[in-house]
Scaffold this active site. Structure first.
Site, short mmCIF file in Angstrom:
data_model
loop_
_atom_site.label_atom_id
_atom_site.label_comp_id
_atom_site.label_asym_id
_atom_site.label_seq_id
_atom_site.Cartn_x
_atom_site.Cartn_y
_atom_site.Cartn_z
N CYS A 126 0.80 -1.23 0.00
CA CYS A 126 0.00 0.00 0.00
C CYS A 126 0.84 1.28 0.00
O CYS A 126 0.48 2.26 -0.65
CB CYS A 126 -0.97 -0.02 1.18
SG CYS A 126 -2.16 -1.38 1.06
N VAL A 127 1.94 1.29 0.71
CA VAL A 127 2.82 2.47 0.68
C VAL A 127 3.47 2.60 -0.69
O VAL A 127 3.50 3.69 -1.28
CB VAL A 127 3.88 2.39 1.80
CG1 VAL A 127 4.94 3.47 1.61
CG2 VAL A 127 3.22 2.53 3.16
#
Length: 234
Positions: A171-172
Site C-alpha cells: 500500500c505504501v
C-alpha cells in the site's frame, strides 16, 4: 536478531552493487521537496498497528508510531494538510458478486477489515485524527486508486506528499507510485514505513528511492515541514 543482522548486512552489500548499476544508467535522481506539503499516513489503523491480527506489522511501537507523532506535530503547528488512510469493506462474502473486495480477496484476507468491525480499521488512537484532518477509506492498495485523494490535494494546492505507513511492499509503495504519476513530488519517510516480512522495508525503500520517490530521514522531513511553514507564514 542474528538473522536480521545477517539479512541487513547482505542487503546492504547487494544495494551497494545495485546502486552502482542504477547510477551508471541514470537512476536514483531526486524529485525534491516542493512548496506545499501534505502528510499521507497509509493504513496506520489497528488491524495493522496492534498485535494479533493477520495484517500486524513490525516496528510499529518503537519506531513508526513515534515518528508519525512527530510528523503530525510538525504538520499541525504549521497548518499542513493531513490525510489518514484506512481500508475496510462493506460486503465480505467472498461468494457474492456484490463484494467491494474485488478480486483482492483471492490473494490476501481483506475480509478481516469488515466495515462492521470499526475497532479494526479505525486509525490507531496514538495518532488519531484531529478536527480538520481527512480520514479516507480505500478499497485497493493505493490510496489514490478510486478515491478523491488527488482532487483533495490539488484543491489544497499541494505539490509534495510525505508518505508513511504500511506496508512498504504494497500500500505504501503503490501510493507513492500513483502519487508520482498524479504529478506530486513524492517523499517516503524512512523511519515511518513498515512491513511484516524481514527485509521487505529495506528492499522496497531502496527500489522506491531509485525509481518513484525520494526516501528521506524523519529529521529532514520535520525540518522541511517547519521551514516551509515558516516561509509560508512570512
Amino acid at each position: 536478531m542474528a538473522f536480521d543482522a545477517e539479512l541487513d548486512a547482505a542487503l546492504s552489500a547487494a544495494f551497494g552493487k545495485a546502486s552502482e548499476l542504477y547510477q551508471r544508467n541514470g537512476f536514483q535522481r531526486r524529485v525534491g521537496f516542493g512548496r506545499r506539503p501534505a502528510l499521507i499516513n497509509v493504513d496506520l489503523a489497528n488491524a495493522w498497528t496492534r498485535p494479533g491480527n493477520p495484517f500486524t506489522c513490525e516496528k510499529i511501537d518503537e519506531e513508526i508510531i513515534p515518528g508519525v507523532q512527530a510528523l503530525l506535530a510538525a504538520c499541525r503547528r504549521n497548518g499542513h494538510p493531513v490525510v489518514h488512510v484506512t481500508t475496510c469493506y462493506q460486503v465480505t462474502d467472498r461468494a457474492s458478486d456484490a463484494t467491494d473486495m474485488g478480486l483482492w480477496h483471492q490473494k490476501i484476507p481483506v475480509e478481516v477489515v469488515a466495515q462492521d468491525k470499526p475497532d479494526l480499521w479505525a486509525i490507531d488512537s496514538r495518532i488519531e485524527p484531529v478536527p480538520g484532518e481527512q480520514v479516507l477509506i480505500k478499497k485497493r492498495a493505493s490510496a489514490f486508486h478510486g478515491t478523491y485523494l488527488a482532487g483533495f490535494l490539488r484543491a489544497n494546492n499541494v505539490d509534495t506528499i510525505l508518505v508513511t505507513g504500511v506496508t512498504a511492499s504494497a500500500c505504501v509503495r503503490t501510493t507513492l507510485c500513483d502519487g508520482l504519476a498524479e504529478g506530486f513530488r513524492t517523499i517516503a519517510v524512512k523511519e515511518c514505513i513498515g512491513d511484516r516480512v524481514p527485509g521487505a522495508v529495506a528492499w522496497n525503500l531502496f527500489d522506491i528511492d531509485a525509481k518513484f520517490a525520494d526516501v528521506e530521514p524523519l529529521s529532514r522531513c520535520i525540518a522541511y515541514l517547519d521551514d516551509v511553514g515558516t516561509r509560508a507564514a512570512a
